[in-house]
Write a protein that holds these residues in place. Structure first.
Motif, short mmCIF file in Angstrom:
data_model
loop_
_atom_site.label_atom_id
_atom_site.label_comp_id
_atom_site.label_asym_id
_atom_site.label_seq_id
_atom_site.Cartn_x
_atom_site.Cartn_y
_atom_site.Cartn_z
N LYS A 119 0.81 -1.21 0.00
CA LYS A 119 0.00 0.00 0.00
C LYS A 119 0.86 1.28 0.00
O LYS A 119 0.34 2.36 -0.24
N GLU A 120 2.11 1.14 0.30
CA GLU A 120 3.02 2.30 0.31
C GLU A 120 4.25 1.95 -0.51
O GLU A 120 4.89 0.92 -0.26
N TRP A 155 4.47 7.30 -2.47
CA TRP A 155 3.02 7.47 -2.46
C TRP A 155 2.37 6.32 -1.69
O TRP A 155 2.91 5.23 -1.55
N ASN A 156 1.19 6.61 -1.23
CA ASN A 156 0.32 5.60 -0.64
C ASN A 156 -1.11 5.91 -1.08
O ASN A 156 -1.31 6.66 -2.05
N THR A 157 -2.06 5.40 -0.40
CA THR A 157 -3.44 5.58 -0.84
C THR A 157 -3.93 7.01 -0.66
O THR A 157 -4.92 7.41 -1.27
N THR A 158 -3.25 7.83 0.15
CA THR A 158 -3.75 9.17 0.44
C THR A 158 -2.74 10.28 0.18
O THR A 158 -3.11 11.46 0.13
N LYS A 159 -1.45 9.99 0.02
CA LYS A 159 -0.43 11.04 -0.01
C LYS A 159 0.65 10.71 -1.02
O LYS A 159 1.03 9.56 -1.19
#
Length: 209
Positions: free
Chosen positions: A32-33, A53-57
């Protein structure tokens, strides 16, 4: 087994100091990251820039010696470089890392991409002696033409004055030589009597009785 595979184009020619390097990758895990970075040199010693990056940033950073920005787009990472110099010509490698959750996975080293930066130099050709002297010889040439014209004019003027003076002198000499010789002359029969040519002739009639 979690595995990351990376594919890069082998050669990238840079004509305008700007390069776009695409790193295609495949990942069969559940990460996920992620973190993607671009490395320079055969030993990948210099990290040019990276993006994470990840799911939000999403965050990114660049080496101070490079102008680089990373962009993530689905199954690829795009690294944009600009204001590149000839000294930055080298081989570049993409590295993709699955950071979280465990296990930590990264790709095996790919064949890399050779980025060749062309530098267009403006060559200042050294002027040949004929080229450097040609503009300078234009002014003396005009001066010579002007001086020649002035000298020719004055020569013609002096010639005309001399001819006029010569004609007038010739006329005056002609008038001065046109006169009558008024010197007294003795009779032809008295030439051998011993009298000077300038002595007056005597009148012998006065002695006759």
């Amino acid at each position: 087994e979690n595995k990351i595979l990376v594919a890069q184009r082998p050669l990238l020619i840079v004509d305008n100091k700007t390069a776009t390097l695409v790193c295609n990758y495949t990942y069969n895990g559940t990460g996920k990251e992620f973190r993607a970075s671009l490395h320079k040199g055969t030993d990948s010693a210099v990290e040019v820039c990276f993006i994470s990056w990840n799911t939000t940033k999403i965050s990114s950073n660049s080496n101070k010696e490079f102008n680089c920005q990373g962009i993530h787009d689905k199954d690829k990472v795009i690294f944009n470089l600009w204001n590149m110099t000839a000294s930055q010509t080298d081989i570049y490698f993409c590295k993709i890392e699955a950071m979280y959750p465990p296990p930590y996975v990264y790709n095996e080293k790919s064949n890399g991409t050779v980025i060749h930066v062309k530098v267009f130099c403006v060559l200042f050709l050294k002027e040949t002696p004929s080229q450097t002297q040609q503009p300078q010889s234009a002014i003396p040439l005009w001066i010579m033409v002007a001086v020649t014209g002035v000298l020719a004019f004055y020569s013609m003027l002096l010639t005309a004055v001399f001819i006029n003076y010569w004609q007038k002198s010739k006329t005056n000499m002609y008038h001065q030589s046109d006169y009558m010789n008024m010197t007294p002359r003795h009779p032809p029969y008295q030439k051998n009597k011993g009298y000077p040519s300038y002595a007056p002739t005597r009148d012998y009639t006065a002695y006759r009785s």
